[in-house]
Design a protein around this motif. Sequence first.
Motif, PDB file in Angstrom:
ATOM      1  N   HIS A  29       0.990  -1.201  -0.135  1.00  0.00           N
ATOM      2  CA  HIS A  29      -0.128   0.450   0.364  1.00  0.00           C
ATOM      3  C   HIS A  29       0.489   0.997   0.183  1.00  0.00           C
ATOM      4  N   ALA A  30       2.300   1.313   0.104  1.00  0.00           N
ATOM      5  CA  ALA A  30       2.764   2.009   0.768  1.00  0.00           C
ATOM      6  C   ALA A  30       3.282   3.680  -0.965  1.00  0.00           C
ATOM      7  N   PRO A  31       3.000   3.342  -1.962  1.00  0.00           N
ATOM      8  CA  PRO A  31       2.759   4.127  -3.030  1.00  0.00           C
ATOM      9  C   PRO A  31       1.473   4.947  -2.648  1.00  0.00           C
ATOM     10  N   ALA A  32       0.507   3.940  -2.377  1.00  0.00           N
ATOM     11  CA  ALA A  32      -0.953   4.472  -2.463  1.00  0.00           C
ATOM     12  C   ALA A  32      -1.293   5.667  -1.434  1.00  0.00           C
ATOM     13  N   LEU A  33      -0.170   4.818  -0.837  1.00  0.00           N
ATOM     14  CA  LEU A  33      -0.661   6.068   0.844  1.00  0.00           C
ATOM     15  C   LEU A  33       0.562   7.280   0.965  1.00  0.00           C
ATOM     16  N   VAL A  34       1.537   7.220  -0.042  1.00  0.00           N
ATOM     17  CA  VAL A  34       2.389   8.448  -0.204  1.00  0.00           C
ATOM     18  C   VAL A  34       1.890   9.257  -1.000  1.00  0.00           C
ATOM     19  N   HIS A  35       1.097   8.927  -2.270  1.00  0.00           N
ATOM     20  CA  HIS A  35       0.148   9.684  -2.913  1.00  0.00           C
ATOM     21  C   HIS A  35      -0.955  10.372  -2.423  1.00  0.00           C
ATOM     22  N   TRP A  36      -2.223   9.324  -1.806  1.00  0.00           N
ATOM     23  CA  TRP A  36      -3.420   9.924  -1.782  1.00  0.00           C
ATOM     24  C   TRP A  36      -3.671  10.211  -0.080  1.00  0.00           C
ATOM     25  N   HIS A  37      -2.307  10.205   0.842  1.00  0.00           N
ATOM     26  CA  HIS A  37      -2.481  10.674   2.767  1.00  0.00           C
ATOM     27  C   HIS A  37      -1.655  11.284   2.716  1.00  0.00           C
ATOM     28  N   ARG A  38      -0.537  11.273   1.614  1.00  0.00           N
ATOM     29  CA  ARG A  38       0.566  11.988   1.878  1.00  0.00           C
ATOM     30  C   ARG A  38       1.367  11.421   3.511  1.00  0.00           C
ATOM     31  N   VAL A  39       1.171  10.505   2.988  1.00  0.00           N
ATOM     32  CA  VAL A  39       2.601   9.474   3.989  1.00  0.00           C
ATOM     33  C   VAL A  39       3.654   9.642   3.305  1.00  0.00           C
ATOM     34  N   PRO A  40       4.052  10.356   4.731  1.00  0.00           N
ATOM     35  CA  PRO A  40       5.888  10.247   4.399  1.00  0.00           C
ATOM     36  C   PRO A  40       6.406   8.449   3.764  1.00  0.00           C
ATOM     37  N   PRO A  41       7.509   8.584   2.844  1.00  0.00           N
ATOM     38  CA  PRO A  41       7.758   7.787   2.347  1.00  0.00           C
ATOM     39  C   PRO A  41       7.752   6.770   3.418  1.00  0.00           C
ATOM     40  N   ALA A  42       8.973   6.449   4.550  1.00  0.00           N
ATOM     41  CA  ALA A  42       9.395   5.779   5.671  1.00  0.00           C
ATOM     42  C   ALA A  42       7.720   4.991   6.309  1.00  0.00           C
ATOM     43  N   LYS A  43       7.375   6.161   7.103  1.00  0.00           N
ATOM     44  CA  LYS A  43       5.839   6.061   7.931  1.00  0.00           C
ATOM     45  C   LYS A  43       5.242   4.791   7.137  1.00  0.00           C
ATOM     46  N   SER A  44       5.171   5.280   5.377  1.00  0.00           N
ATOM     47  CA  SER A  44       4.271   4.274   4.263  1.00  0.00           C
ATOM     48  C   SER A  44       3.951   2.886   4.719  1.00  0.00           C
ATOM     49  N   LEU A  45       5.405   2.270   5.057  1.00  0.00           N
ATOM     50  CA  LEU A  45       5.785   1.412   4.912  1.00  0.00           C
ATOM     51  C   LEU A  45       5.782  -0.296   6.389  1.00  0.00           C
ATOM     52  N   PHE A  46       5.487   1.507   7.444  1.00  0.00           N
ATOM     53  CA  PHE A  46       5.208   0.998   8.492  1.00  0.00           C
ATOM     54  C   PHE A  46       3.654   0.735   8.315  1.00  0.00           C
ATOM     55  N   PHE A  47       2.882   1.487   8.027  1.00  0.00           N
ATOM     56  CA  PHE A  47       1.340   1.319   7.559  1.00  0.00           C
ATOM     57  C   PHE A  47       1.015   0.396   6.570  1.00  0.00           C
TER      58      PHE A  47
END
Length: 263
Positions: free
Chosen positions: A164-182
């Motif tokens: 889900h990391a690419p989508a979290l970065v794009h749609w929810h503006r989550v930083p790349p490192a945090k997107s991996l955890f989520f």
Amino acid sequence: MKLNLVPARTGVSWVRTGLKTFFRQPLAFISLFFFFMAVVSIASLIPFLGTVLALMLLPSMTLGLMAAAAEAAGPEKPMAGAVFKAAIHAVRSDVRPMMGLGALYAILFLLVMAISAIADGGEFARIYLMGEPLTREVAEKTEFQVAVWIAMGLYLPLSLAFWHAPALVHWHRVPPAKSLFFSFVACFKNFGALSLFGLAWFGVFIGVGIVLSIVASLMVAVGGGDGGTTAASGAVMLGGALVMAAMFFTSTWFTFRDSFNPN
């Protein structure tokens, strides 16, 4: 942003909805997939850094196809150009964070390969990354098989972290490192649905593969086994596999959409 927990049966729904969305604009999705694959392939040809650059581009490719699926899944059937435009816009609008995410993917993937090399001296890594020929003698080595299992075991959590990391970065503006955890947490919490999603796609691939094999065999039989028909049958198998891959990536958008609530 809030994590949604979905029942396991949702995994089958993701496959069904993904296929339905794909067939709203099949040529657009096939063209997009071939375009991204061509970009990755060209990048891989660059001396010394080609493999790393190709790995870095994979999250952007995933985002582009997910954005295209999001556009095509709207209430009205979109034009093919709109689907293609949505994919390119998503990638262009987040170049920096996606390159950061891509760098993380390349580093961690190469780390997985390096760890697997401990078992077989790097034979599996060289075959996978550098395209060295795989011989039967090498494939039957215990060390090589251990390296394959190590790589597969380590790649599973890596794939969940980037799912889900690419989508979290794009749609929810989550930083790349945090997107991996989520992403990893979301996949772990909805592992039942993702497992059924994978099993359903496995069944689809097997079924289509059988049909393509029959078609390819008939082509060879009708053509008398000459070089032209053999090459054409091989093209049918390869083309079918690439189209199926495009369908699969289309369905990944729905695994993200149902796993996170923007509110």
